[in-house]
Design an enzyme around this catalytic site. Sequence first.
Site, PDB file in Angstrom:
ATOM      1  N   THR A  71       0.688  -1.190   0.023  1.00 29.90           N
ATOM      2  CA  THR A  71      -0.142   0.075  -0.090  1.00 29.90           C
ATOM      3  C   THR A  71       0.928   1.049  -0.036  1.00 29.90           C
ATOM      4  O   THR A  71       0.732   2.453  -0.883  1.00 29.90           O
ATOM      5  CB  THR A  71      -1.070  -0.034   1.186  1.00 29.90           C
ATOM      6  OG1 THR A  71      -2.098  -0.903   1.133  1.00 29.90           O
ATOM      7  CG2 THR A  71      -1.727   1.469   1.486  1.00 29.90           C
ATOM      8  N   ASN A 150      -6.055  -8.889  -8.642  1.00 32.39           N
ATOM      9  CA  ASN A 150      -6.071  -9.838  -7.599  1.00 32.39           C
ATOM     10  C   ASN A 150      -7.165 -10.558  -7.177  1.00 32.39           C
ATOM     11  O   ASN A 150      -7.283 -11.578  -6.408  1.00 32.39           O
ATOM     12  CB  ASN A 150      -5.819  -8.824  -6.312  1.00 32.39           C
ATOM     13  CG  ASN A 150      -6.928  -7.712  -6.124  1.00 32.39           C
ATOM     14  OD1 ASN A 150      -7.072  -7.133  -6.992  1.00 32.39           O
ATOM     15  ND2 ASN A 150      -7.267  -7.760  -4.782  1.00 32.39           N
ATOM     16  N   SER A 200       5.578  -6.778  -3.272  1.00 32.99           N
ATOM     17  CA  SER A 200       5.232  -7.063  -1.936  1.00 32.99           C
ATOM     18  C   SER A 200       6.084  -8.435  -1.411  1.00 32.99           C
ATOM     19  O   SER A 200       5.779  -9.479  -1.979  1.00 32.99           O
ATOM     20  CB  SER A 200       3.654  -7.198  -1.619  1.00 32.99           C
ATOM     21  OG  SER A 200       3.593  -7.413  -0.336  1.00 32.99           O
ATOM     22  N   HIS A 202       5.070 -10.289   1.496  1.00 31.69           N
ATOM     23  CA  HIS A 202       4.197 -11.502   2.108  1.00 31.69           C
ATOM     24  C   HIS A 202       3.438 -12.156   0.747  1.00 31.69           C
ATOM     25  O   HIS A 202       2.767 -13.282   1.152  1.00 31.69           O
ATOM     26  CB  HIS A 202       3.466 -10.791   2.985  1.00 31.69           C
ATOM     27  CG  HIS A 202       2.273 -10.102   2.748  1.00 31.69           C
ATOM     28  ND1 HIS A 202       1.044 -10.669   2.768  1.00 31.69           N
ATOM     29  CD2 HIS A 202       2.184  -8.770   2.392  1.00 31.69           C
ATOM     30  CE1 HIS A 202       0.066  -9.928   2.210  1.00 31.69           C
ATOM     31  NE2 HIS A 202       0.768  -8.666   2.214  1.00 31.69           N
ATOM     32  N   THR A 238      13.010   4.032   9.902  1.00 27.20           N
ATOM     33  CA  THR A 238      14.052   2.774  10.046  1.00 27.20           C
ATOM     34  C   THR A 238      13.605   1.659   9.183  1.00 27.20           C
ATOM     35  O   THR A 238      12.349   1.184   9.310  1.00 27.20           O
ATOM     36  CB  THR A 238      14.231   2.450  11.455  1.00 27.20           C
ATOM     37  OG1 THR A 238      14.773   3.804  12.145  1.00 27.20           O
ATOM     38  CG2 THR A 238      15.341   1.457  11.716  1.00 27.20           C
ATOM     39  N   CYS A 323      -8.588  -7.152   1.351  1.00 28.01           N
ATOM     40  CA  CYS A 323      -8.435  -5.548   1.607  1.00 28.01           C
ATOM     41  C   CYS A 323      -9.785  -5.156   1.291  1.00 28.01           C
ATOM     42  O   CYS A 323      -9.946  -3.819   1.414  1.00 28.01           O
ATOM     43  CB  CYS A 323      -7.318  -5.105   0.669  1.00 28.01           C
ATOM     44  SG  CYS A 323      -5.776  -5.440   1.275  1.00 28.01           S
TER      45      CYS A 323
END
Length: 379
Positions: A71, A150, A200, A202, A238, A323
């Site tokens: 995202t 998707n 992405s 995952h 970070t 989502c």
Amino acid sequence: MEVYLDNSATTKPLMSAAQKALTMMKTEYGNPSSLHRKGFEASRELENARQIIADSLSVGSECIYFSPSGTAANNTAIFGAAQALKRKGSRIVTTAIEHPSVQMCMNYLETQGFEVVRLAPDKSGNIDVEKFRNAVNENTILVSVMAVNNEVGSILPFEKLKKIIKAAKSPALLHIDAIQAYMKLELKPEKHGIDLMSLSAHKVHALKGASALYVAKGVRIKPYILGGGQENGLFSGTQAMPNIAAFGEAVKELGNVNSRYEKVSKLNAYLKERLSQLDFVSVNSPDNALPYILNISVEGIPSQVSVNALSQKGVYLSAGSACAKGHRSEVLTAMELSPKRIDSALRISLSFENTVEEIDYFINALKETYTEIQGTGKR
């Protein structure tokens, strides 16, 4: 038996990826921005993962920027491109079947005065390349399209879009959301003139909390996540090193896409054959869809009822995009399927780890579920 058929929502991490993450958490836990040995160790792992991702796309490592999620990658690509080029035009071309992380950006940009053209799919979920030719003009500053849908697995003509942009004499950047395509199709962004590409972790058997954005050499977009300037200022904050290192490890182990594609294609064909024997099932995915995704409808049974009943039998799949929880599928709606068919839709998403035995178990569970729900009248 447990059968996991929801790999488009997330994948089971490879053991090598999980072990790499543990090593990063327990041994090489430094901040990669720190100027001491622990920091240098983490920085080395950061650049190693960056090189692995770059090699998988046949691009330079300087083109890969790590982000906290798909995202965030999509948002940065879209908002960054729109802000960088807003003086050259106001038109953005996308589709009506994009992921919410693209759709919501487009909705917001409309409130800021941009013109958004959303191309509709045909009833099979495909979008003809001619629609893009007709939509892109000299005022277009961004074309943002997913490589693979998707929900139904349709493959969009992303490889042909840069030529259309050039033919229209448009200044547009080309952004491809490749989150469902990465490590399933061979992706060569330089070959096809892709300026921005979202990935992405995952979705490729790594961990949640790491993604990447490819930015072509010479392309400049404006960041919208501001802070300490990590990732050359594009994604401040970070870096989540356990997740990023695991991302690289998973991509390294997966290697070439072809052997897995062949296996999943055979599994998909077997799944379709078994489903064709069930007169209460309709297939919503196009024939030329990516074999990893198959969308079906189960006659007369609401999607969530099927999902819950199958879950009790150890079969895990979804009612659509994870989502878009609780909402009628915008993808199937754009395909102009009937409300009854949309409301009974299920998405089966395969992995190279799935087996014929698991497909057989799923088919038996589906038949049992249909019989049981028909018998109780819970429809």
